[in-house]
Design an enzyme around this catalytic site. Structure first.
Site, PDB file in Angstrom:
ATOM      1  NE  ARG A  10     -30.016  -2.180  31.106  1.00 22.82           N
ATOM      2  CZ  ARG A  10     -29.208  -1.200  31.492  1.00 22.82           C
ATOM      3  NH1 ARG A  10     -28.250  -0.784  30.675  1.00 22.82           N
ATOM      4  NH2 ARG A  10     -29.357  -0.625  32.664  1.00 22.82           N
TER       5      ARG A  10
ATOM      6  CE  LYS B 174     -18.925   8.444  39.627  1.00 17.38           C
ATOM      7  NZ  LYS B 174     -19.185   9.070  38.340  1.00 17.38           N
TER       8      LYS B 174
ATOM      9  N   GLY C 110     -27.094  -2.117  36.227  1.00 19.29           N
ATOM     10  CA  GLY C 110     -26.288  -2.937  35.329  1.00 19.29           C
ATOM     11  C   GLY C 110     -25.362  -3.884  36.071  1.00 19.29           C
TER      12      GLY C 110
HETATM   13  P1  ADP Z   1     -25.174  -0.617  39.339  1.00 18.16           P
HETATM   14  O1  ADP Z   1     -24.594  -0.707  37.958  1.00 18.16           O
HETATM   15  O2  ADP Z   1     -25.732  -1.926  39.820  1.00 18.16           O
HETATM   16  O3  ADP Z   1     -26.135   0.527  39.479  1.00 18.16           O
HETATM   17  P2  ADP Z   1     -22.899   0.904  40.272  1.00 18.16           P
HETATM   18  O4  ADP Z   1     -22.569   1.192  38.851  1.00 18.16           O
HETATM   19  O5  ADP Z   1     -23.362   2.022  41.131  1.00 18.16           O
HETATM   20  O6  ADP Z   1     -23.947  -0.307  40.357  1.00 18.16           O
HETATM   21  O7  ADP Z   1     -21.605   0.326  41.011  1.00 18.16           O
HETATM   22  C1  ADP Z   1     -20.917  -0.810  40.561  1.00 18.16           C
HETATM   23  C2  ADP Z   1     -19.434  -0.658  40.721  1.00 18.16           C
HETATM   24  O8  ADP Z   1     -19.095  -0.351  42.068  1.00 18.16           O
HETATM   25  C3  ADP Z   1     -18.696  -1.929  40.394  1.00 18.16           C
HETATM   26  O9  ADP Z   1     -17.807  -1.674  39.331  1.00 18.16           O
HETATM   27  C4  ADP Z   1     -17.929  -2.268  41.679  1.00 18.16           C
HETATM   28  O10 ADP Z   1     -16.638  -2.779  41.454  1.00 18.16           O
HETATM   29  C5  ADP Z   1     -17.841  -0.934  42.347  1.00 18.16           C
HETATM   30  N1  ADP Z   1     -17.603  -1.037  43.789  1.00 18.16           N
HETATM   31  C6  ADP Z   1     -18.467  -1.309  44.777  1.00 18.16           C
HETATM   32  N2  ADP Z   1     -17.854  -1.325  45.977  1.00 18.16           N
HETATM   33  C7  ADP Z   1     -16.549  -1.040  45.755  1.00 18.16           C
HETATM   34  C8  ADP Z   1     -15.398  -0.918  46.579  1.00 18.16           C
HETATM   35  N3  ADP Z   1     -15.471  -1.064  47.908  1.00 18.16           N
HETATM   36  N4  ADP Z   1     -14.220  -0.615  45.997  1.00 18.16           N
HETATM   37  C9  ADP Z   1     -14.133  -0.475  44.658  1.00 18.16           C
HETATM   38  N5  ADP Z   1     -15.191  -0.576  43.816  1.00 18.16           N
HETATM   39  C10 ADP Z   1     -16.379  -0.872  44.344  1.00 18.16           C
HETATM   40 MG    MG Z   2     -23.020   0.288  36.961  1.00 17.16          MG
END
Ligand code: ADP
Ligand code: MG
Length: 406
Positions: free
Chosen positions: A35, A211, A362
């Site tokens: 960023r 989530k 992120g």
């Molecule tokens: P972004 O930042 O790309 O929008 P998110 O913040 O929604 O993505 O999600 C990222 C997080 O989701 C990471 O910390 C990753 O470890 C976690 N994650 C994804 N799948 C799993 C899983 N099966 N078990 C535990 N954590 C998970």
């Molecule tokens: Mg995230």
């Protein structure tokens, strides 16, 4: 909306720039600088055209003044990227115009600090301390907003990832000052519009991360246009649970179960769930692959399995348009990163061929960086939630405010 790229005469103007330096950091150390790097174009543009630039940004989620969440490491990284020296100014400005980056840790609610900022030489670039140190920012405090606005002639918004937030520096300042979209924000809007307006098919949505509640709007709205929606990460666990599978101790928003069932009913033909997964004990021990019907009560799903990767690969292979948000598993840990990295490589190589691909978020950016494919993606959005809201057709407060700015 007015774009700063079209502004003809910036010389001598003071610009309050809402930039986005909110990269992941830990203990005052930056883990990633995507960023910050993406914000340098507008800063250089304004500076080279003779504007005095005052940068406002936030990092993290501080609760009041908290040195561990200072914006100083980000200001220092900016100085490195622009090849300038960082000067920290508490109460005395440098005697000469040094063409430096001046970092102001002082409380901007005090008039003497506002006056000091006004006195900065136009060639010096100013970065203010983390704007979330002030509760006024999120409380939409008018007095605070007016005092900030008094420093500048123009407001430029370049913080796309904050566009869905209604705060002083995203949504109130464009009411008080003539507001423009920065170069990065302009690019974000154009790239996402391109994705939304092009009627190319097959259109593939990849959704993972933690989530599902953040992503429901996007699944619903993109779901109508998408041909396939590939689900991994936390959202996949929820859908598996909704379908009656055991998911043990996997991360999952159980309170969203009803919603998952509804989405499943509406998009059954489009949703593709994992068929196999990598499970382990919650302490990460004993990792192994199993079919989704073999998960035990004391295990957690941490990644997608090889059969799922193959299935997702087949889908990616035929796609002409793709959007991706959210890692496929707990990618921060090496053992559980293979699914995410495999999908990152497939996604990137497809972008290099006959497909337009956009990724954002992120953690998604951080995963793409670690997979060393970031520069192969057609467009990497700085926004996660903001990108999904924009793609879902929701109104974003910062963009609305820019539209209505005089
Ligand atoms: P972004 O930042 O790309 O929008 P998110 O913040 O929604 O993505 O999600 C990222 C997080 O989701 C990471 O910390 C990753 O470890 C976690 N994650 C994804 N799948 C799993 C899983 N099966 N078990 C535990 N954590 C998970
Ligand atoms: Mg995230």
């Amino acid at each position: 909306m007015k774009f700063i790229s079209q502004h003809k005469n910036l010389k001598g103007k003071t610009v309050l720039l809402r930039a986005d330096f909110d990269d992941p950091h830990q203990g005052g150390r930056l883990l990633d600088d995507y960023r910050i790097r993406m914000s340098t174009e507008t800063i250089k543009f304004l500076h080279q055209r003779g504007a005095k630039v005052i940068v406002v940004s936030k990092t993290g989620r501080p609760d009041g003044f908290d040195v561990s969440e200072s914006l100083m490491p980000e200001a220092r990284r900016l100085a490195d990227l622009l090849n300038k020296k960082l000067v920290v100014v508490k109460d005395r400005l440098p005697e000469y115009d040094l063409n430096h980056i001046i970092f102001f840790p002082g409380d901007i609610r005090e008039q003497k600090n506002i006056d000091l900022i006004k006195k900065v030489h136009p060639k010096d670039l100013v970065v203010l301390e983390n704007i979330r140190f002030y509760q006024e920012e999120q409380n939409l405090d008018r007095k605070f907003a007016k005092s900030l606005a008094s420093i500048a002639d123009l407001y430029v918004d370049d913080a796309f990832a904050m566009a869905h937030r209604n705060e002083v520096t995203t949504a109130v300042l464009p009411e008080l000052l003539p507001g423009f979209a920065g170069l990065r924000l302009e690019k974000e809007i154009k790239a996402l519009d391109k994705l939304l307006t092009s009627r190319t098919h097959p259109f593939l949505v990849l959704m993972g991360g933690a989530k599902i509640s953040d992503k429901v709007g996007a699944i619903k709205s993109l779901g109508r246009h998408a041909d396939k929606i590939l689900i991994g990460g936390g959202p996949a666990n929820l859908f598996l649970l909704a379908k009656g599978y055991e998911i043990g101790k996997s991360i999952c928003e159980k309170d969203q179960l009803k919603l998952a069932k509804e989405l499943w009913r509406n998009f059954k033909d489009k949703l593709i769930l994992p068929v196999d997964v990598l499970v382990a004990k919650p302490d990460f021990s004993d990792p192994h692959f199993v079919g989704v019907d073999q998960v035990k009560k004391d295990q957690a799903i941490f990644d997608i399995g090889p059969k799922t990767i193959l299935e997702f690969a087949m889908q990616i292979k035929t796609a002409k348009k793709m959007v991706w948000n959210g890692p496929m598993g707990h990618y921060e840990i090496k053992n559980f990163s293979h699914g995410t990295f495999a999908i990152a490589e497939l996604f990137a190589s497809k972008c290099q061929r006959n497909c337009y691909g956009v990724a954002g978020g992120g953690d998604s950016v951080s995963a793409l960086t670690r997979a060393k494919v970031l520069d192969q993606i057609d467009f990497v959005s700085t926004g996660g939630g903001a990108m999904l809201d924009y793609l879902a057709g929701e109104k974003l407060p910062a963009l609305e405010a820019l539209e209505h700015s005089k």
